[in-house]
Design an enzyme around this catalytic site. Sequence first.
Site, PDB file in Angstrom:
ATOM      1  N   ASP A  29       0.870  -1.181   0.000  1.00 59.41           N
ATOM      2  CA  ASP A  29       0.000   0.000   0.000  1.00 59.41           C
ATOM      3  C   ASP A  29       0.906   1.229   0.000  1.00 59.41           C
ATOM      4  OD1 ASP A  29      -1.737   2.193   0.968  1.00 59.41           O
ATOM      5  OD2 ASP A  29      -3.204   0.610   1.305  1.00 59.41           O
ATOM      6  N   ILE A  30       0.616   2.181  -0.878  1.00 56.99           N
ATOM      7  CA  ILE A  30       1.498   3.358  -0.952  1.00 56.99           C
ATOM      8  C   ILE A  30       1.230   4.384   0.150  1.00 56.99           C
ATOM      9  CG2 ILE A  30       2.384   3.468  -3.321  1.00 56.99           C
ATOM     10  CD1 ILE A  30      -0.101   5.275  -3.884  1.00 56.99           C
ATOM     11  N   HIS A  93     -10.135  -5.862  -2.217  1.00 59.07           N
ATOM     12  CA  HIS A  93      -8.763  -6.014  -1.722  1.00 59.07           C
ATOM     13  C   HIS A  93      -8.767  -6.240  -0.220  1.00 59.07           C
ATOM     14  CE1 HIS A  93      -9.763  -1.700  -1.843  1.00 59.07           C
ATOM     15  NE2 HIS A  93      -9.047  -1.572  -0.746  1.00 59.07           N
TER      16      HIS A  93
END
Length: 133
Positions: A29-30, A93
């Site tokens: 995850d950014i 997700h």
Amino acid sequence: MASIFTRIVNGEIPSYKIAESNECYAFLDINPLAKGHTLVIPKKEVDYMLDVDDELYKTLFSFAKQVGHAIESVVDCKRIGMIVFGLDVPHAHIHLIPINKASDMSFSSPKLSFSNKEFIEIASTIRKAFEDQ
Ligand code: AMP
């Protein structure tokens, strides 16, 4: 229009890849809540987790379990928290988040920031642990 995660799977948008199978893809995850915060998705684009068909659902969670074990083997934490929101990105997700206490999973907490180099290093360490399982 394809979701941003489908575009990641197709290689149109870069990601810090952790692992993939025929049906699933895992990447960092950014905007992480913790070092190693990872997203696991079905490659097939389905908006809502509860609409994922039973077979793929089992495959996805089984894949996430393997990814979770890889994360906890290299990131210092008590457990890997698993959570599904899907309020922002309409592509099912699972968030895998290294945690030590319940509040480590609070999405209202400030996100961590890592440099590109740090993201690459984190992804590569988890990827290696996944491959070595
Ligand atoms: P939610 O849909 O509420 O579960 O949140 C979507 C998550 O996807 C957030 O934690 C975002 O930081 C993450 N995200 C969005 N775009 C990207 C991207 N290009 N690469 C990695 N993570 C992303």
